[in-house]
Design a protein around this motif. Structure first.
Motif, short mmCIF file in Angstrom:
data_model
loop_
_atom_site.label_atom_id
_atom_site.label_comp_id
_atom_site.label_asym_id
_atom_site.label_seq_id
_atom_site.Cartn_x
_atom_site.Cartn_y
_atom_site.Cartn_z
N ARG A 146 0.95 -1.39 0.18
CA ARG A 146 -0.11 0.28 0.39
C ARG A 146 1.11 1.44 -0.03
NH1 ARG A 146 -1.91 -3.91 3.66
NH2 ARG A 146 -4.33 -5.02 2.94
N THR A 147 -0.01 2.92 -0.47
CA THR A 147 0.55 3.15 0.27
C THR A 147 0.89 4.03 0.69
OG1 THR A 147 -1.02 4.71 -1.44
CG2 THR A 147 0.57 3.10 -2.85
N TYR A 148 1.57 5.91 1.30
CA TYR A 148 1.15 5.80 2.04
C TYR A 148 -0.65 6.83 2.76
CZ TYR A 148 1.41 9.99 5.44
OH TYR A 148 1.57 11.12 6.60
N GLU A 149 -0.39 7.01 1.35
CA GLU A 149 -2.27 7.50 1.58
C GLU A 149 -3.30 6.87 2.76
OE1 GLU A 149 -0.35 7.68 -0.69
OE2 GLU A 149 -0.17 9.89 -0.57
N GLU A 150 -2.89 5.69 3.17
CA GLU A 150 -3.54 4.10 3.07
C GLU A 150 -2.80 3.93 4.65
OE1 GLU A 150 -5.89 3.03 2.91
OE2 GLU A 150 -6.34 0.82 4.22
N ALA A 160 -1.87 6.70 5.77
CA ALA A 160 -2.54 7.57 6.75
C ALA A 160 -3.56 7.36 7.31
CB ALA A 160 -1.82 9.37 5.94
N ARG A 161 -4.78 7.07 6.16
CA ARG A 161 -6.08 6.63 6.91
C ARG A 161 -5.92 5.52 8.19
NH1 ARG A 161 -10.45 3.73 6.08
NH2 ARG A 161 -8.99 1.83 5.35
N GLU A 174 3.40 11.60 8.31
CA GLU A 174 4.78 12.55 8.10
C GLU A 174 4.60 13.56 8.84
OE1 GLU A 174 3.53 12.70 3.16
OE2 GLU A 174 3.10 14.58 4.02
N GLN A 213 8.36 7.04 -0.36
CA GLN A 213 7.44 8.22 -0.19
C GLN A 213 8.25 8.64 0.64
OE1 GLN A 213 3.79 5.98 -0.36
NE2 GLN A 213 3.30 8.12 -1.78
N THR A 267 3.10 6.20 -8.57
CA THR A 267 3.18 6.53 -6.75
C THR A 267 4.68 7.68 -7.59
OG1 THR A 267 2.61 4.57 -6.12
CG2 THR A 267 3.72 6.29 -4.78
#
Ligand SMILES: C[S@@+](CC[C@H](N)C(=O)[O-])C[C@H]1O[C@@H](n2cnc3c(N)ncnc32)[C@H](O)[C@@H]1O
Length: 234
Positions: A5-9, A11-12, A18, A46, A81
């Motif tokens: 998964r990416t940072y956006e997930e 943070a969710r 960050e 990221q 990404t």
């Protein structure tokens, strides 16, 4: 298959990691960070691309082939990404560091190595979750903290369990989230998106003084997770 998964997930699930790292860098000039169960390592990259040499970031996986710099870049470019800028960045910078170890055993780091640690979608697969919690506390620096997702969302809790990390206390078995109400240095948190995680705030002593009762595989036999139950040591 390993999910990357990416940072956006992240943070969710665990909130604005960050911002935590930016605050550490503002205070100390640098930050030392560990991801437990890093997958291919897209999130580590990221964060590294954002903070560059101010961030020293390590990723831990049980299986070596799950993560390395080349795999992360290939997947990141494929998912959109990472772009050319990311590829050029690594022509001039050293890459994030990967280690291979079982997060349920001793973590391969000296006491007080990290300002911050995080983990998503990994602890369900770790056998000794209490040992990991104590190990995370050990490797944090004074003032350091960690955000660890210890359970899966309810819809994935196959098998006869509502929590993968439980403690027997006073004749009752309760989830770690209910138990930590009474534990200095551990807090049950819920992200704005409703995802539960455990916050570890560095203490001089182990936060959990417990002994294993049982470890049981539950869920999909192809990719089982482990229900870990402990009892309090008097
Ligand atoms: C489902 S993937 C999640 C990857 C990433 N955190 C994400 O959310 O996309 C689980 C990761 O945890 C790692 N892992 C599983 N059990 C582990 C253990 N006992 N110790 C260390 N890493 C483990 C695997 O190598 C894999 O990279």
């Amino acid at each position: 298959m390993v999910r990357n998964r990416t940072y956006e997930e992240l943070a969710r699930r665990l909130g604005p990691v960050e911002t935590i790292i930016a605050d550490i860098i503002e205070r100390n000039g640098t930050a030392s960070v560990l991801e437990i169960g890093a997958g291919s390592g897209i999130i580590m990259h990221q964060l590294h691309l954002k903070f560059a040499d101010a961030l020293e970031i390590y990723g831990l996986n049980r299986q070596f082939h799950h993560g390395n710099h080349q795999l992360s870049m290939e997947e990141g470019v494929e998912f959109g990404t990472f772009d050319e800028r990311a590829v050029r960045f690594y022509e001039a910078h050293r890459t994030p560091m990967y280690l291979c170890a079982d997060a349920g055993a001793s973590l391969p780091f000296a006491d007080g190595s990290f300002d911050f640690a995080y983990s998503q979608a990994t602890i369900p697969f770790v056998r000794d979750k209490a040992n990991l919690t104590n190990e995370v506390n050990r490797i944090l620096r004074p003032g350091g903290s960690a955000r660890i997702q210890v359970n899966l969302p309810p819809k994935f809790m196959l098998g006869d369990t509502d929590s993968l990390f439980k403690i027997e206390a006073g004749g009752n078995v309760c989830s770690i989230e209910a138990f930590v109400d009474t534990v200095d240095g551990l807090t049950a948190m819920t992200s704005e998106a409703g995802v539960q995680y455990l916050e570890v705030d560095k203490r001089p002593q182990n936060p959990l003084n417990v002994a294993p009762v049982s470890f049981e595989y539950v869920g999909d036999p192809e990719c089982p997770y482990i229900e870990s139950i402990y009892r309090l040591i008097a």
